[in-house]
Write an enzyme that holds these catalytic residues in place. Structure first.
Site, PDB file in Angstrom:
ATOM      1  N   LYS A  37       0.867  -1.172  -0.047  1.00  0.00           N
ATOM      2  CA  LYS A  37       0.140   0.144   0.120  1.00  0.00           C
ATOM      3  C   LYS A  37       0.717   1.275   0.016  1.00  0.00           C
ATOM      4  CE  LYS A  37      -3.574   2.085   3.024  1.00  0.00           C
ATOM      5  NZ  LYS A  37      -3.980   1.951   4.366  1.00  0.00           N
ATOM      6  N   ALA A  86       2.232  -5.210   7.193  1.00  0.00           N
ATOM      7  CA  ALA A  86       1.803  -5.084   8.598  1.00  0.00           C
ATOM      8  C   ALA A  86       2.051  -3.711   8.964  1.00  0.00           C
ATOM      9  CB  ALA A  86       2.347  -6.157   9.529  1.00  0.00           C
ATOM     10  N   THR A 136       5.971 -12.699  14.614  1.00  0.00           N
ATOM     11  CA  THR A 136       7.069 -12.180  15.318  1.00  0.00           C
ATOM     12  C   THR A 136       7.133 -13.085  16.633  1.00  0.00           C
ATOM     13  OG1 THR A 136       7.632 -10.107  16.705  1.00  0.00           O
ATOM     14  CG2 THR A 136       5.378 -10.453  16.309  1.00  0.00           C
ATOM     15  N   ASP A 137       8.483 -12.875  17.395  1.00  0.00           N
ATOM     16  CA  ASP A 137       8.672 -13.448  18.693  1.00  0.00           C
ATOM     17  C   ASP A 137       7.510 -12.808  19.763  1.00  0.00           C
ATOM     18  OD1 ASP A 137      10.278 -11.202  18.872  1.00  0.00           O
ATOM     19  OD2 ASP A 137      11.719 -12.251  19.430  1.00  0.00           O
ATOM     20  N   GLU A 138       7.080 -11.416  19.294  1.00  0.00           N
ATOM     21  CA  GLU A 138       6.546 -10.528  20.407  1.00  0.00           C
ATOM     22  C   GLU A 138       5.194 -11.044  21.045  1.00  0.00           C
ATOM     23  OE1 GLU A 138       6.475  -6.481  20.084  1.00  0.00           O
ATOM     24  OE2 GLU A 138       8.506  -6.361  19.196  1.00  0.00           O
ATOM     25  N   LYS A 189      -0.609  -9.072  16.015  1.00  0.00           N
ATOM     26  CA  LYS A 189      -0.028 -10.153  15.224  1.00  0.00           C
ATOM     27  C   LYS A 189      -0.530 -11.445  15.804  1.00  0.00           C
ATOM     28  CE  LYS A 189       2.856  -9.881  12.694  1.00  0.00           C
ATOM     29  NZ  LYS A 189       2.979  -9.821  11.037  1.00  0.00           N
ATOM     30  N   ASN A 214      14.116  -9.899  16.628  1.00  0.00           N
ATOM     31  CA  ASN A 214      14.084  -8.499  16.039  1.00  0.00           C
ATOM     32  C   ASN A 214      15.377  -8.297  15.058  1.00  0.00           C
ATOM     33  OD1 ASN A 214      13.325  -8.016  18.951  1.00  0.00           O
ATOM     34  ND2 ASN A 214      13.611  -5.668  18.108  1.00  0.00           N
TER      35      ASN A 214
HETATM   36  P1  NAD Z   1       7.741  -2.353   7.779  1.00  0.00           P
HETATM   37  O1  NAD Z   1       7.012  -1.500   8.532  1.00  0.00           O
HETATM   38  O2  NAD Z   1       9.294  -1.987   7.332  1.00  0.00           O
HETATM   39  O3  NAD Z   1       7.289  -2.544   6.300  1.00  0.00           O
HETATM   40  C1  NAD Z   1       5.807  -2.911   6.349  1.00  0.00           C
HETATM   41  C2  NAD Z   1       5.410  -2.800   4.844  1.00  0.00           C
HETATM   42  O4  NAD Z   1       3.864  -3.239   4.955  1.00  0.00           O
HETATM   43  C3  NAD Z   1       5.563  -1.435   4.273  1.00  0.00           C
HETATM   44  O5  NAD Z   1       5.814  -1.486   2.932  1.00  0.00           O
HETATM   45  C4  NAD Z   1       3.894  -0.895   4.267  1.00  0.00           C
HETATM   46  O6  NAD Z   1       3.859   0.000   3.227  1.00  0.00           O
HETATM   47  C5  NAD Z   1       2.998  -2.385   4.024  1.00  0.00           C
HETATM   48  N1  NAD Z   1       1.862  -2.043   4.519  1.00  0.00           N
HETATM   49  C6  NAD Z   1       1.238  -1.567   5.631  1.00  0.00           C
HETATM   50  N2  NAD Z   1       0.178  -1.761   5.705  1.00  0.00           N
HETATM   51  C7  NAD Z   1      -0.522  -2.172   4.620  1.00  0.00           C
HETATM   52  C8  NAD Z   1      -1.691  -2.759   3.902  1.00  0.00           C
HETATM   53  N3  NAD Z   1      -2.687  -2.154   4.433  1.00  0.00           N
HETATM   54  N4  NAD Z   1      -1.664  -3.297   2.624  1.00  0.00           N
HETATM   55  C9  NAD Z   1      -0.530  -3.244   2.018  1.00  0.00           C
HETATM   56  N5  NAD Z   1       0.610  -3.080   2.366  1.00  0.00           N
HETATM   57  C10 NAD Z   1       0.841  -2.737   3.562  1.00  0.00           C
HETATM   58  O7  NAD Z   1       7.635  -3.812   8.315  1.00  0.00           O
HETATM   59  P2  NAD Z   1       9.134  -4.849   8.508  1.00  0.00           P
HETATM   60  O8  NAD Z   1       9.729  -4.417   9.758  1.00  0.00           O
HETATM   61  O9  NAD Z   1       9.516  -5.261   7.368  1.00  0.00           O
HETATM   62  O10 NAD Z   1       8.012  -6.365   9.170  1.00  0.00           O
HETATM   63  C11 NAD Z   1       7.587  -7.026   8.011  1.00  0.00           C
HETATM   64  C12 NAD Z   1       6.812  -8.148   8.614  1.00  0.00           C
HETATM   65  O11 NAD Z   1       7.780  -8.893   9.621  1.00  0.00           O
HETATM   66  C13 NAD Z   1       5.753  -7.435   9.690  1.00  0.00           C
HETATM   67  O12 NAD Z   1       4.622  -8.519   9.541  1.00  0.00           O
HETATM   68  C14 NAD Z   1       6.398  -7.685  11.165  1.00  0.00           C
HETATM   69  O13 NAD Z   1       5.447  -7.907  11.949  1.00  0.00           O
HETATM   70  C15 NAD Z   1       7.163  -8.842  10.853  1.00  0.00           C
HETATM   71  N6  NAD Z   1       8.319  -8.980  11.779  1.00  0.00           N
HETATM   72  C16 NAD Z   1       9.229  -7.839  11.714  1.00  0.00           C
HETATM   73  C17 NAD Z   1      10.523  -8.006  12.562  1.00  0.00           C
HETATM   74  C18 NAD Z   1      11.371  -6.959  12.869  1.00  0.00           C
HETATM   75  O14 NAD Z   1      12.397  -6.725  13.404  1.00  0.00           O
HETATM   76  N7  NAD Z   1      11.171  -5.690  11.760  1.00  0.00           N
HETATM   77  C19 NAD Z   1      10.576  -9.129  13.314  1.00  0.00           C
HETATM   78  C20 NAD Z   1       9.917 -10.114  13.154  1.00  0.00           C
HETATM   79  C21 NAD Z   1       8.666 -10.053  12.507  1.00  0.00           C
HETATM   80  O1  DAU Z   2      10.890  -8.937  18.325  1.00  0.00           O
HETATM   81  C1  DAU Z   2      10.444  -8.658  16.953  1.00  0.00           C
HETATM   82  C2  DAU Z   2       9.884  -7.322  16.802  1.00  0.00           C
HETATM   83  O2  DAU Z   2      10.993  -6.334  16.806  1.00  0.00           O
HETATM   84  C3  DAU Z   2       8.979  -6.768  15.755  1.00  0.00           C
HETATM   85  O3  DAU Z   2       7.879  -7.865  15.677  1.00  0.00           O
HETATM   86  C4  DAU Z   2       8.877  -5.510  15.634  1.00  0.00           C
HETATM   87  O4  DAU Z   2       7.961  -5.298  14.254  1.00  0.00           O
HETATM   88  C5  DAU Z   2      10.138  -4.681  15.330  1.00  0.00           C
HETATM   89  O5  DAU Z   2       9.508  -3.326  15.450  1.00  0.00           O
HETATM   90  C6  DAU Z   2      10.860  -4.905  16.660  1.00  0.00           C
HETATM   91  O6  DAU Z   2      10.130  -4.333  18.010  1.00  0.00           O
HETATM   92  P1  DAU Z   2      10.881  -3.780  19.275  1.00  0.00           P
HETATM   93  O7  DAU Z   2      10.031  -2.843  20.023  1.00  0.00           O
HETATM   94  O8  DAU Z   2      11.988  -4.531  19.864  1.00  0.00           O
HETATM   95  O9  DAU Z   2      11.963  -2.730  18.254  1.00  0.00           O
HETATM   96  P2  DAU Z   2      12.336  -1.231  18.494  1.00  0.00           P
HETATM   97  O10 DAU Z   2      13.441  -1.083  17.528  1.00  0.00           O
HETATM   98  O11 DAU Z   2      11.078  -0.268  18.502  1.00  0.00           O
HETATM   99  O12 DAU Z   2      13.111  -1.180  19.934  1.00  0.00           O
HETATM  100  C7  DAU Z   2      14.115  -2.158  20.500  1.00  0.00           C
HETATM  101  C8  DAU Z   2      14.341  -2.066  22.019  1.00  0.00           C
HETATM  102  O13 DAU Z   2      14.781  -0.730  21.727  1.00  0.00           O
HETATM  103  C9  DAU Z   2      13.107  -1.874  22.659  1.00  0.00           C
HETATM  104  O14 DAU Z   2      13.447  -2.290  23.941  1.00  0.00           O
HETATM  105  C10 DAU Z   2      12.731  -0.487  22.976  1.00  0.00           C
HETATM  106  C11 DAU Z   2      13.997   0.172  22.797  1.00  0.00           C
HETATM  107  N1  DAU Z   2      14.101   1.574  22.378  1.00  0.00           N
HETATM  108  C12 DAU Z   2      13.381   1.631  20.922  1.00  0.00           C
HETATM  109  C13 DAU Z   2      13.405   2.989  20.492  1.00  0.00           C
HETATM  110  C14 DAU Z   2      12.711   3.178  19.117  1.00  0.00           C
HETATM  111  C15 DAU Z   2      14.652   2.539  23.160  1.00  0.00           C
HETATM  112  O15 DAU Z   2      14.840   2.471  23.966  1.00  0.00           O
HETATM  113  N2  DAU Z   2      14.399   3.888  22.396  1.00  0.00           N
HETATM  114  C16 DAU Z   2      13.906   4.147  21.381  1.00  0.00           C
HETATM  115  O16 DAU Z   2      13.861   5.393  20.847  1.00  0.00           O
END
Ligand code: NAD
Ligand code: DAU
Length: 379
Positions: A37, A86, A136-138, A189, A214
């Site tokens: 999107k 997502a 996700t592990d969350e 999730k 993460n």
């Molecule tokens: P991100 O936020 O970087 O990307 C999400 C993408 O989804 C974007 O390109 C956005 O435009 C698209 N999107 C959002 N809503 C939409 C909709 N309604 N229709 C179509 N597209 C849409 O996310 P990410 O960090 O790349 O995570 C991707 C997936 O992996 C997610 O499902 C997340 O829960 C999972 N995940 C992420 C992490 C992490 O550390 N980032 C870890 C474990 C699992």
């Molecule tokens: O575990 C998988 C998840 O990891 C994914 O499902 C999520 O999409 C992804 O966003 C991530 O979640 P977290 O909340 O762990 O990630 P984030 O980068 O937001 O934060 C990592 C850690 O750092 C968390 O303990 C919060 C802390 N943090 C984060 C931010 C943005 C800070 O202390 N300061 C900050 O400004």
């Protein structure tokens, strides 16, 4: 290798763009359709190198649009769906949970229902089809920090060496761990995971679910810890560490996640869950110190010059203390393992953000910065 047509949702986001690139490069006979999107987190600049490739197509669409999803699957004869789209940021979910329920729960349901309708209309039905849901592990909740100073093996693993890799508790998240989500993000999730499994149990849809820790690496939107802090160190802005920085996360280089997705999409067993993680636990404060050191060194600044940017701020509400994934099942059954040591991955990641300032400036300009300031105004 059979020819396949697959939809990758969320392919313009962080992890999705790495998955799209891997599939387009590795499978020239596949048709890879990226459905995204393009929310604030979606960026086609993440995929400049695959644009125009004959086995790649981008479709701007909302996964919540059931009709659009169904017509696309029918028109393209889609065999497989790798679902990453997502809302992904915990802090945003705390401020605005509705969009998380809409995209993550209803969006997943809309894709499932479209796939069901289309695949059940075919003579072969579900034969050769697969719905792969990236979670996700969350969803497992939070583990306790029972060893705040870190412990010696057996809790450290092959991918681990040195003091920063010590684990901080005496258990992991396993595939069998009971779901216990705390944030609106993880609740959404978890709900989507349940819908995916329900479509298997009720209709026999071939599904697979993975729960990953993460991720870090290039193209991550700078609302997340690692890219946000790299950019802040570069510009000598404060580094807002939540609480005391004692929370623990298990970090995996994004390309290793993409390789796991490829393997599981092709070789994973139907209806199974696989945990994906790096056996690489770090306290936030230790990561932040490594980031300061690495950015300063790569920019030629005196070592540790920017440590005083570290600013402890109000904690995230409901902040999960510790995540640690046991990915033994994936390693044992499918032979996957993380390819990079964390130090190497961080070195590469910092270099990428410093060399791609234009990308960073683009995603942090204008509207986004207004939203960011508004979101964090009271911390
Ligand atoms: P991100 O936020 O970087 O990307 C999400 C993408 O989804 C974007 O390109 C956005 O435009 C698209 N999107 C959002 N809503 C939409 C909709 N309604 N229709 C179509 N597209 C849409 O996310 P990410 O960090 O790349 O995570 C991707 C997936 O992996 C997610 O499902 C997340 O829960 C999972 N995940 C992420 C992490 C992490 O550390 N980032 C870890 C474990 C699992
Ligand atoms: O575990 C998988 C998840 O990891 C994914 O499902 C999520 O999409 C992804 O966003 C991530 O979640 P977290 O909340 O762990 O990630 P984030 O980068 O937001 O934060 C990592 C850690 O750092 C968390 O303990 C919060 C802390 N943090 C984060 C931010 C943005 C800070 O202390 N300061 C900050 O400004």
């Amino acid at each position: 290798m059979d020819k396949k047509t697959i939809i990758i949702t969320g392919g313009a986001g962080f992890i999705g763009s790495h998955v799209v690139r891997l599939f387009v490069d590795k499978y020239p006979d596949y048709k890879v359709i990226n459905v995204d999107k393009l929310t604030y987190a979606g960026n086609l600049a993440n995929l400049k190198d695959v644009e125009g490739r004959p086995n790649y197509r981008f479709v701007k669409a909302d996964i919540c649009d059931f009709e659009a999803m169904h017509s696309l699957m029918e028109a393209e004869h889609v065999d497989g769906i790798i679902h990453l789209a997502a809302e992904s940021h915990v802090d945003r979910s705390i401020r605005d949970p509705f969009i998380f329920a809409k995209t993550n729960v209803l969006g997943t349901l809309s894709l499932l229902q479209a796939a069901k309708l289309y695949w059940e209309s075919l003579p072969e039905k579900y034969e050769g089809k697969r719905f792969y849901h990236i979670s996700t592990d969350e969803v497992y909740g939070a583990l306790e920090l029972t060893h705040p100073e870190g412990i010696e093996p057996p809790f450290t693993t092959k991918a681990s060496s040195g003091e920063h890799h010590l684990a901080y508790g005496d258990t992991f998240f396993y595939e069998t761990t009971k779901y216990s989500p705390h944030s609106p993000y993880s609740a959404s999730k978890a709900s989507s995971d349940h819908f995916v499994r329900a479509f298997h149990d009720t209709y026999g849809m071939p599904v697979v679910v993975t729960n990953c820790s993460n991720n870090y690496g290039p193209y991550q939107f700078p609302e997340k810890l690692i890219p946000l802090f790299i950019n802040n160190i570069r510009h000598r802005r404060p580094l807002p560490v939540y609480g005391k920085g004692q929370n623990v996360r298990d970090w995996l280089y994004v390309e290793d996640h993409a390789r796991a997705i490829d393997l599981i999409f092709h070789k994973g067993k139907d209806a199974e869950t696989y945990n994906i993680g790096g056996f690489n636990e770090w306290k936030n404060i230790d990561i932040v110190r490594v980031l300061v050191r690495t950015v300063d060194r790569q920019l030629g600044r005196p070592e540790d010059e920017d440590m005083d940017l570290i600013t402890f701020v109000k904690d995230r509400s409901g902040h999960d203390m510790r995540y640690a994934i046991d990915s033994t099942k994936l390693q044992r059954e499918l032979g996957w393992e993380p390819s990079l040591q964390f130090e190497e991955g961080i070195e590469k990641t910092v270099r990428w953000y410093l060399e791609n300032q234009e990308w960073m400036d683009h995603v942090t300009s204008g509207e986004y910065m207004k939203y960011y300031d508004e979101m964090y105004k009271d911390r």
